[in-house]
Design a protein around this motif. Structure first.
Motif, PDB file in Angstrom:
ATOM      1  N   TRP A 271      12.352 -20.952  -2.598  1.00  0.00           N
ATOM      2  CA  TRP A 271      11.688 -19.679  -2.260  1.00  0.00           C
ATOM      3  C   TRP A 271      12.693 -18.551  -2.247  1.00  0.00           C
ATOM      4  CZ3 TRP A 271       7.032 -18.316  -2.784  1.00  0.00           C
ATOM      5  CH2 TRP A 271       6.499 -17.213  -2.110  1.00  0.00           C
ATOM      6  N   LEU A 274      13.654 -17.754  -5.730  1.00  0.00           N
ATOM      7  CA  LEU A 274      12.594 -16.981  -6.362  1.00  0.00           C
ATOM      8  C   LEU A 274      12.678 -15.514  -5.954  1.00  0.00           C
ATOM      9  CD1 LEU A 274       9.975 -17.314  -8.101  1.00  0.00           C
ATOM     10  CD2 LEU A 274       8.735 -17.445  -5.953  1.00  0.00           C
ATOM     11  N   GLY A 275      13.059 -15.283  -4.704  1.00  0.00           N
ATOM     12  CA  GLY A 275      13.119 -13.920  -4.203  1.00  0.00           C
ATOM     13  C   GLY A 275      14.356 -13.173  -4.667  1.00  0.00           C
ATOM     14  N   ASN A 276      15.291 -13.906  -5.226  1.00  0.00           N
ATOM     15  CA  ASN A 276      16.532 -13.270  -5.672  1.00  0.00           C
ATOM     16  C   ASN A 276      16.310 -12.635  -7.036  1.00  0.00           C
ATOM     17  OD1 ASN A 276      19.061 -12.594  -6.457  1.00  0.00           O
ATOM     18  ND2 ASN A 276      20.000 -14.531  -5.808  1.00  0.00           N
ATOM     19  N   GLN A 277      16.289 -11.298  -7.061  1.00  0.00           N
ATOM     20  CA  GLN A 277      15.929 -10.621  -8.310  1.00  0.00           C
ATOM     21  C   GLN A 277      16.989 -10.773  -9.391  1.00  0.00           C
ATOM     22  OE1 GLN A 277      12.936  -9.419  -8.563  1.00  0.00           O
ATOM     23  NE2 GLN A 277      12.569  -9.954  -6.427  1.00  0.00           N
ATOM     24  N   ALA A 621      14.961  -8.309  19.850  1.00  0.00           N
ATOM     25  CA  ALA A 621      15.033  -7.758  18.501  1.00  0.00           C
ATOM     26  C   ALA A 621      13.772  -6.961  18.208  1.00  0.00           C
ATOM     27  CB  ALA A 621      15.214  -8.880  17.497  1.00  0.00           C
ATOM     28  N   LYS A 622      12.645  -7.524  18.635  1.00  0.00           N
ATOM     29  CA  LYS A 622      11.377  -6.875  18.353  1.00  0.00           C
ATOM     30  C   LYS A 622      11.281  -5.533  19.083  1.00  0.00           C
ATOM     31  CE  LYS A 622       7.351  -7.418  16.366  1.00  0.00           C
ATOM     32  NZ  LYS A 622       7.204  -7.690  14.936  1.00  0.00           N
ATOM     33  N   ARG A 623      11.870  -5.493  20.279  1.00  0.00           N
ATOM     34  CA  ARG A 623      11.822  -4.259  21.060  1.00  0.00           C
ATOM     35  C   ARG A 623      12.911  -3.289  20.641  1.00  0.00           C
ATOM     36  NH1 ARG A 623       7.887  -2.257  22.795  1.00  0.00           N
ATOM     37  NH2 ARG A 623       8.608  -1.403  24.758  1.00  0.00           N
ATOM     38  N   GLY A 624      13.597  -3.610  19.574  1.00  0.00           N
ATOM     39  CA  GLY A 624      14.522  -2.635  19.016  1.00  0.00           C
ATOM     40  C   GLY A 624      15.865  -2.563  19.700  1.00  0.00           C
TER      41      GLY A 624
ATOM     42  N   TRP B 282       2.318  -9.731  19.559  1.00  0.00           N
ATOM     43  CA  TRP B 282       3.687  -9.768  19.041  1.00  0.00           C
ATOM     44  C   TRP B 282       3.968  -8.496  18.226  1.00  0.00           C
ATOM     45  CZ3 TRP B 282       8.010 -11.871  20.188  1.00  0.00           C
ATOM     46  CH2 TRP B 282       9.039 -11.936  19.258  1.00  0.00           C
ATOM     47  N   ASN B 283       3.002  -8.100  17.415  1.00  0.00           N
ATOM     48  CA  ASN B 283       3.185  -6.881  16.634  1.00  0.00           C
ATOM     49  C   ASN B 283       3.215  -5.649  17.535  1.00  0.00           C
ATOM     50  OD1 ASN B 283       3.322  -8.236  14.251  1.00  0.00           O
ATOM     51  ND2 ASN B 283       1.108  -8.184  13.936  1.00  0.00           N
ATOM     52  N   GLY B 286       6.543  -4.715  18.772  1.00  0.00           N
ATOM     53  CA  GLY B 286       7.418  -3.976  17.874  1.00  0.00           C
ATOM     54  C   GLY B 286       7.213  -2.466  17.963  1.00  0.00           C
ATOM     55  N   LEU B 657       1.678 -14.218  -3.196  1.00  0.00           N
ATOM     56  CA  LEU B 657       2.898 -14.416  -2.422  1.00  0.00           C
ATOM     57  C   LEU B 657       4.082 -14.598  -3.361  1.00  0.00           C
ATOM     58  CD1 LEU B 657       3.160 -14.507   0.621  1.00  0.00           C
ATOM     59  CD2 LEU B 657       3.305 -16.973   0.483  1.00  0.00           C
ATOM     60  N   MET B 658       3.875 -15.382  -4.400  1.00  0.00           N
ATOM     61  CA  MET B 658       4.955 -15.611  -5.348  1.00  0.00           C
ATOM     62  C   MET B 658       5.273 -14.338  -6.121  1.00  0.00           C
ATOM     63  SD  MET B 658       4.127 -19.449  -6.656  1.00  0.00           S
ATOM     64  CE  MET B 658       5.632 -19.710  -7.540  1.00  0.00           C
ATOM     65  N   GLN B 661       7.293 -12.170  -3.917  1.00  0.00           N
ATOM     66  CA  GLN B 661       8.665 -12.658  -3.800  1.00  0.00           C
ATOM     67  C   GLN B 661       9.499 -12.195  -4.990  1.00  0.00           C
ATOM     68  OE1 GLN B 661       9.592 -14.036  -1.120  1.00  0.00           O
ATOM     69  NE2 GLN B 661      11.538 -15.034  -1.531  1.00  0.00           N
ATOM     70  N   ARG B 662       8.836 -12.024  -6.143  1.00  0.00           N
ATOM     71  CA  ARG B 662       9.519 -11.480  -7.312  1.00  0.00           C
ATOM     72  C   ARG B 662       9.391  -9.952  -7.352  1.00  0.00           C
ATOM     73  NH1 ARG B 662      13.364 -14.213  -9.416  1.00  0.00           N
ATOM     74  NH2 ARG B 662      13.185 -13.220 -11.447  1.00  0.00           N
ATOM     75  N   ALA B 663       9.041  -9.355  -6.217  1.00  0.00           N
ATOM     76  CA  ALA B 663       8.957  -7.903  -6.092  1.00  0.00           C
ATOM     77  C   ALA B 663       7.918  -7.281  -7.002  1.00  0.00           C
ATOM     78  CB  ALA B 663      10.316  -7.247  -6.331  1.00  0.00           C
TER      79      ALA B 663
END
Lengths: 751, 792
Positions: A271, A274-277, A621-624, B282-283, B286, B657-658, B661-663
């Motif tokens: 994964w 895959l995300g590494n452009q 972390a979430k609270r900044g 949780w959100n 933030g 999603l894939m 991941q490839r932007a």
């Protein structure tokens, strides 16, 4: 031990100090950001530290520490595992099974077991290598070995068990790059008496733990070559991972969990790729194919190879024959079906045996015993029975007439009305509207009549499934259904065992559900000298068929391992809290498998601590909240390592909860290895936290005190509980004059 | 068709984007679909085109008007209204037919009846559903002369069949508008909502299950209600702590409590909502603009309304249940003596007036507290027969007097508590009570032999010790007849041994083992009574006993004591009262323990893996005279297409999603997050309600799958909506998709129509017709048997 601690102390306390100073300075910096001079200063300082850290890691001194510790841990592990390995000189617990199976490999006799063969083959191999001849019976726990050369087998298992400790050390190092964590992890496993006990006997567990740890280590090692893809080391470790995965599942099916674990690690890695452009899609596909080759195809091939070897070695008839189909049995030298020839079709008047066509299905059987009074009517019992027996023989007759010796030979075809007469008792297979003894919705099947004459309820319609009426029945090949003519139900049998009165054989019933797919039978043996014999080519299954069948039989056997009534079974909730152990050996050299309570309970605390640390970190972390970079990076490494270890633990532990088969305490130990590694990392992290909390001047002192007390506590607990492994004598702990009474911390321990 | 569904004029489109979301916009977008629906099955005649035009006009008028301060704006979604009518119509049509017990009505109607009679009963499901049925029945004069013995038995003429079926039917009908609204609240188009509504109306399984006195109609209603109110609450996030916000949040909690108080499977919806609430929170964390205090307030409100209130509600329902059922009844035996004694009649009648404390010299019967198979209690028993010298497997016994556990009340169940140091069996004046930790002997009342255990293997459980009444054979084996009393549920360590309430464990002095009933039946020599042993593992439910009947021994000689068993002077004391909590906890314990004992085999039971493929039906009712019959069977078109949608939705999700991941960002960020949220709720709900069934050991039926059916229909609506919004990027595709969906809806209605004889049971089909409807050869419809020709 002492030298090791010292050298290690030097190695790590410095890095602790550095980390801590780093943290403090950064904090200061954020607090007093206006003061530029200080900022500059600390910046310079931290740069220096980073340099130092980098330099430190690559210095030979540090590598030397790493290797010296690795070697000392390995040596200690080997010593503890091999110490007094010859005691007790009698069969302990499951040695009776696995020793026996090892012997069978040496004698090449076929047997049946619920586990795949690799572990037992290795035991057999160890036996051959160390001069054991396979002659010992391993009849029951407690049997004296006498002259038998058993030590070799134990020692080999122990060496594999010992390898687990350095493997844990190296794995944690790969995950965290922290010597302290690695050392703690290794110590926890080294000093756990449960792991120790399990490693010292002729069991599958040391082999299993070795392969699990080996798979984990090689996968982590492979991942550490992330930046050098397709290099030779990269390939080697990837292939090794696949190899060890196959070996793990080749020992026990719990190997499936480690496969899942590696699978998840791999998917995660892919994964990221895959995300590494910067990596092109073609490259990504190449990555994927490489992994599929090494982690899917290769293990499958190795696994099949293991079975090929297994089936090739075991080519003599043994006590496992009855579990397998006729075709399978015909491959075993010494079996009655080996190289056999018999009539190809069935005629009225033939003597036949009928076997149910499902894995684990038995022969239709009857004997001179009646159903007991509480299951009326009191007619003769009909059961199915897995073993060969003259009571399995039936004569197939026309429904409405007795065969005469000078009748012309008439073949039985699909759709015929037949009667089946039990050859020994001369009663007919019979059914009626009475509930069967166990399955109350099915009808009872009984033996009825005298000397072959019964009534209209003895009539059955025989059908060849999947063929039109009028098809000739073929021995072994045809799938038959027997339909009771009046009641309209199918002759059937399932896994329910009759109680004592039925000799623990399986219940045979007449099933009113005409769609039951398992109510199929086949003619296995046939004796009829009026018919021409044919040599049976059909009796030679291909390797694939034998492979599939072994698996079906194993699965069945595994799910059939239900706890017997009144048996104390261990439940998964008891394991992490070390609730109850297992007795390995009795008499005057008692061995009790029990985890070191300090370590087990400590692991529990560590799990909780991890959750607390992580939550605190995540919420902040979430609270900044901003923290300095080094500290954040350190935390990220720690937490990602912990998550992976926690996942390993969960994968090896949680699936046991819904299992209904009989479970034992020793099933927990693969999970324990991951739990111990997690604890190692958390201990290290806790110590760092402590040091950052106390003032600078006390840092070194606190560090030494804490590390010293933890290590000595662990050693002390090991010293206390080691007799559980190395053998106890004298009265048992709940008797008054026992010297072990002090160890009975929980009432449930049977020390 | 195509002309109508082509894209609207550009001006319209423009407005669609600008103005807020109105249902009318959508009606314009895709015209012909509802026509088909209204034309089929639904009782409402109507010309939608015309209505659509009216709506457009209304819309224009509404928009043209300026806000008036004192008027109330009223908005009716006509489609939703019609759907509701259609749903209620289909659910209520021929509701009284058949006037016979259909499937599980056998249980539920009986339970409702027992409520009116106040007789205690036991069921593994929580009581709310049955309570509601009883309320419905109570309003319409449910009387206690009904008699149900088997499925298909006719109801008596006075039995309010119609009203009792009305409640589940109405609630089941209301599922349709709720489903519609859920789709709307998920921010999908109203066309999708309409599709989901139609599928729910025309699914035969959902229809059948909500038309009878069964639990699922109510279950599904509360399930949808909780989901709907959660979505409402979530969409009000911008108006935190407003009245509506509070209202929907509390409704969420209350409705999922109702849901899980009908059947425990409702827990999964609750879990789904909790997970989502936790994620939302949780959100929220933030959001740095919110103060810590505000966040704590949020947490507190959620915890209170979604945890505390549901818990209290659940307990309250049991409180009503237990305070209604005050009389002893047929299921008493499952419960402990204490529980039974707290009911009127039954055991209470027997034990009333017994002395409270067990003393030295007491005559008692000892009941095995937690019987291993429910409904089969047993009492410690002995009789003047001995164990056989040798068992069939070759082991020997002590040849002493048998001790067993006997499932009937018997004179041989009486034991006398004796002080080890004294020979008298008479109670002192004042009585000396036995306390926790005391050592006693138990003398069998009739044979006068003492309860004994020794190191001989028990007859059926060789790892346990044999228990006997000691006979002195003058050989080496001495008597070991001392027992230490442990009160398991004691509050302090010097508590006295009370009848009924004290759960005790008898530890054998010397070996430390505890007296236990193994639940295994002895063979003929033991008169098929249950085996009693002592077990090394003391801490287990099987070793717990309690005193049930009790009296003091007054007369010294043997005959007198025997006579005394019949006539004894009783000291009047208070009747047993248990606190609500004790009863509640016991009932919970028994409910969870009883799960495993449901019968294992059934002709119509099915495996979870068969459910999505609809490979089995369940026969509910068959007319005794002709081929009228009712089956639980889903609408195959709905089930298959919805199941396919679930797979497709996941597939599309993985694809996106894939790509991400490839932007490659195919959807706008808000579309994407809504797509993910809809997937989490619907696909997540589907899996949560489905996968756990693979882990259960119980016999399962198709109706356990129905909550999943709702979820997967919703997934289908969501997927269609998503595909449609995508397809707008390419011309012609939207119209193709529309035609496809129309075709699907036609198939749905057609399949419903074909299978409806098995849904309403109104038509007696011919044999060939029935065979023709067996679309899958695993389906099993019934055909009235023609007599088969005699053999031979």
């Amino acid at each position: 031990m002492a030298t090791k601690k010292k050298s290690h102390g030097k190695g790590t306390i410095d890095s602790y100090k550095e980390l801590k100073e780093d943290v403090k300075t950064r904090e200061k910096r954020t607090n007093v950001e206006e003061k530029d001079d200080l900022d500059l200063k600390s910046n310079a300082k931290s740069n220096e530290i980073v340099k130092e850290l980098v330099a430190d890691q690559s210095t030979t001194a540090s590598t030397r520490t790493y290797y010296s510790m690795l070697i000392s841990v390995t040596l200690l592990s080997l010593t503890s595992r091999l110490y007094n390995i010859d005691k007790p000189a009698h069969v302990c617990w499951d040695e009776t099974h696995f020793g026996k199976m090892g012997s069978w490999y040496i004698k090449r006799e076929f047997f049946f077991d619920v586990h795949p063969p690799l572990g037992k083959m290795l035991i057999g191999l160890f036996g051959i290598l160390t001069g054991y001849d396979g002659g010992f019976a391993f009849a029951k726990p407690g049997d004296e070995y006498g002259e038998t050369r058993y030590i070799g087998m134990r020692a080999c298992c122990a060496v594999m068990g010992a390898a687990v400790v350095p493997l844990a050390y190296m794995s944690v190092w790969l995950l965290t790059k922290s010597l302290m964590s690695s050392l703690f992890a290794a110590l926890l496993i080294l000093l756990d008496v449960g792991t120790l006990t399990l490693s010292r006997h002729i069991l599958l567990d040391p082999i299993m733990m070795f392969f699990i740890m080996m798979s984990t280590y090689s996968q982590l090692k492979f991942l550490s070559y992330r930046d050098r893809p397709f290099s030779s080391q990269w390939w080697i470790w990837l292939a090794l991972t696949g190899l060890f995965l196959a070996s793990s599942i080749g020992v026990k099916f719990v190997g499936l969990f480690i496969i899942l674990y590696v699978g998840i690690l791999t998917v995660n890695d892919l994964w990221k790729i895959l995300g590494n452009q910067t990596i092109s899609l073609v490259e990504v596909v190449k990555h994927f194919v490489a992994r599929a080759l090494c982690l899917i195809i290769l293990p499958i091939l190795v696994y099949i190879a293991i079975f090929a070897v297994h089936l090739r070695i075991l080519n003599h008839s043994g006590n496992g024959d009855g579990f397998y189909s006729s075709a399978f049995q015909s491959q075993l030298i010494g079996n009655r079906l080996y190289n056999v020839s018999m009539p190809e079709n069935v005629a009225f008047g033939s003597v036949i045996t009928l076997k149910q066509r499902r894995t684990g299905g038995g022969y239709l059987h009857s004997h001179w015993h009646l159903y007991p009074e509480e299951h009326p009517p009191r007619q003769q019992q009909i059961t199915t029975y897995a073993h060969k027996d003259f009571n399995n023989e039936w004569i197939i007759k026309l429904a409405d007439q007795e065969p005469k010796p000078d009748d012309p030979v008439q073949l039985v075809v699909s759709g015929d009305l037949v009667r089946l007469e039990h050859r020994e008792t001369r009663r007919n297979l019979h059914s009626h509207h009475e509930p069967a003894p166990l399955s109350r919705r099915h009808f009872q099947v009984s033996g009825y009549g005298v000397n072959g004459s019964g009534d209209a309820n003895d009539v059955w319609v025989v059908e060849v499934v999947g063929s039109p009426p009028g098809t000739v029945i073929q021995t072994a090949k045809s799938r038959l259904r027997f339909i009771h003519y009046h009641v309209r139900c199918l002759l059937h049998s399932h896994d329910k065992k009759l109680p004592k009165w039925g000799w623990d054989q399986l219940e045979a019933t007449c099933n009113p559900n005409m769609r039951e797919p398992k109510a199929l039978w086949s003619v296995e043996e046939i004796t009829d000298n009026r018919l021409p014999n044919a040599s049976f080519e059909i009796y030679s299954p291909s390797f694939t068929e034998r492979f599939t069948e072994s698996h079906a039989v194993m699965t069945q056997g595994n799910s059939g391992l239900k706890p017997k009534e009144g048996e104390i079974t261990s439940r998964p909730w008891q394991w992490p809290i070390d609730f109850r152990g297992q007795i390995f050996s009795g008499n005057n050299h008692r061995i009790y498998l029990l985890g070191n309570p300090i370590i087990f309970w400590g692991c529990l605390v560590a799990h909780v601590l991890f959750v607390v640390y992580y939550l605190a970190h995540a919420v902040k972390a979430k609270r900044g909240h901003k923290e300095n970079k080094a500290w954040t990076e350190h935390k990220e490494t720690i937490f990602s390592a912990c998550w992976w270890l926690l996942l390993g633990w969960a994968l090896h532990y949680l699936p046991f909860w819904p299992m209904t088969r009989v479970l034992y305490f020793h099933h927990y130990f693969p999970a324990f290895l991951f739990s111990a590694m997690l604890t190692g990392v958390i201990l290290d992290h806790t110590i760092i936290l402590l040091i950052t909390l106390v003032p600078d001047s006390m840092g070194s002192m606190v560090f030494h005190t804490v590390v010293g007390s933890i290590t000595s506590g662990l050693i002390l607990s090991f010293y206390l509980f080691s007799p559980l492994t190395y053998g106890m004598d004298g009265p048992v702990s709940h008797e008054e004059d026992s010297k072990w009474a002090g160890l009975k911390w929980l009432r449930s321990w049977d020390i | 068709m195509e002309i109508q569904s082509t894209t609207p004029p550009p001006a319209d489109r423009q407005r669609e984007r600008v103005t807020s979301f109105h249902p009318q916009d959508d009606i314009r977008r895709l015209m012909p679909e509802p026509q088909r629906v209204e034309g089929d099955g639904s009782p409402m005649p109507g010309n939608l085109e015309e209505r659509g035009r009216n709506l457009q006009e209304n819309d224009r008028i509404l928009q043209a008007e300026k806000p008036k301060p004192f008027s109330v704006q009223f908005e009716v979604d006509v489609v939703q209204f019609l759907l509701t009518l259609a749903a209620l119509g289909s659910r209520l049509w021929m509701l009284g037919h058949p006037r016979a017990v259909v499937f599980d009505e056998l249980h539920f109607a009986k339970f409702a009846l027992l409520y009116t009679k106040k007789i205690f009963f036991f069921d593994v499901h929580p009581p709310l559903g049955k309570l509601l049925l009883a309320v419905a029945g109570g309003f319409s004069g449910l009387e206690d002369n009904a008699d149900f013995d088997h499925i298909g038995a006719g109801y008596s003429p006075t039995f309010p069949v119609y009203t009792m079926r009305l409640l589940p039917a109405v609630l089941g009908g209301l599922v349709v508008p709720l489903v519609y609204q859920i789709v709307v609240e998920l921010r999908l188009s109203r066309w999708a909502a309409l599709l989901a509504g139609i599928c729910v109306i025309f699914d035969n399984a959902l229809l059948v299950q909500s038309r009878f006195m069964l639990m699922e109609g109510m279950l599904l209603f509360f399930m949808c209600l909780s989901l709907y109110s959660y979505l409402k609450f979530r969409n009000l996030a911008h108006r935190q702590f407003s009245v509506q916000w509070f209202f929907w949040l509390s409704l969420t909690g209350v409705s999922f409590t109702c849901n899980l108080s009908i059947k425990y499977v409702g827990f999964f919806t609750a879990a789904l909502i909790m997970i989502q609430v936790a994620k939302d929170y949780w959100n929220l964390l933030g959001d740095v603009t919110k103060s810590d205090l505000c966040l704590v307030k949020h947490l507190f409100v959620r915890a209170f309304l979604l945890l505390t209130v549901p818990f209290l509600g659940y307990v309250f329902i049991f409180y009503i249940h237990l305070s209604l059922l005050t009389k002893a009844g047929p299921h008493d035996n499952i419960m402990t003596s204490a529980f039974q004694a707290s009911l009127e009649g039954g055991l209470a009648a027997l034990t009333k007036g017994q002395p409270l404390n067990v003393a030295y010299g007491s005559q008692i019967t000892l009941r095995h507290t937690h019987s291993l198979s429910p409904g089969k209690p047993c009492w410690l028993h002995s009789h003047a027969h001995v164990y056989p010298i040798r068992y069939p497997d070759g082991r020997g016994s002590s040849h002493q007097q048998q001790v067993t556990c006997y499932v009937f009340k018997d004179i041989n169940n009486w034991w006398i508590v004796k002080h080890p140091d004294r020979n008298l069996l008479v109670v002192d004046e004042p009585p000396k009570p036995v306390k926790h930790g005391d050592v006693v002997q138990l003398v069998h009342g009739i044979t006068s032999r003492a309860l004994n255990s020794h190191d001989v293997a028990a007859p059926l459980t060789p790892q346990n010790q044999e228990v006997t009444c000691y006979i002195d054979y003058n050989i080496s084996m001495a008597s070991q007849n001392l027992w230490k009393v442990e009160i398991v549920n004691r509050k302090s360590d010097d508590e006295a041994w009370q009848i009924i309430n004290s759960h005790i464990r008898l530890h054998h002095l010397g070996t430390g083992q505890a007296l236990k009933s193994t639940g295994k039946q002895l063979p003929d020599w033991g008169f098929f009574q249950l085996e009693v042993t002592t077990d090394r593992v003391t801490d287990q439910p099987a070793t717990v006993w309690n005193v049930e009947e009790h009296r003091y021994t007054k007369i010294q000689d043997k005959e007198g004591q025997t006579r005394d068993i019949a006539h004894s002077e009783m000291i009047p004391t208070e009747p047993t009262r248990l606190s609500f909590w004790t009863k509640f906890l016991e009932l919970q314990y028994k409910m969870f323990m009883a799960k495993g004992d449901v019968e294992m085999e059934h002709k119509y039971s099915s495996e979870p893996i068969q459910w999505p493929f609809l490979s089995k039906n369940v026969a509910y009712w068959m007319s005794p005279n002709n081929n009228q019959q009712i089956h639980l069977i889903g609408n195959p078109v709905v089930w298959y297409s919805a199941f396919l949608s679930v797979i497709l939705y996941v597939g599309v999700f993985v694809f996106y999603l894939m790509r991400r991941q490839r932007a490659c960002y195919d959807l706008s960020e808000s579309d994407w997050s809504n797509f993910v949220f809809v997937g989490e709720i619907l696909v997540g709900g589907y899996l949560l309600h489905y996968l756990p069934f693979f882990l259960t050991d119980r016999t399962l039926f198709l109706h356990s799958y129905l909550p999943c059916v709702i979820y997967k229909i919703l997934v289908m609506a969501a997927l269609t909506d998503h595909l449609y919004s995508l397809s707008k990027r390419i011309s012609y595709i939207p119209s193709l998709l529309t035609i496809f969906v129309l075709g699907l809806v036609t198939c749905v209605v057609w399949a419903f129509y074909r299978l409806s004889p098995f849904t309403y049971g109104s038509i007696s089909l011919q044999t060939e017709e029935i065979l023709g409807l067996m679309w899958r050869d695993t389906w099993d419809f019934l055909i009235h048997a023609t007599p088969s020709p005699p053999p031979q």
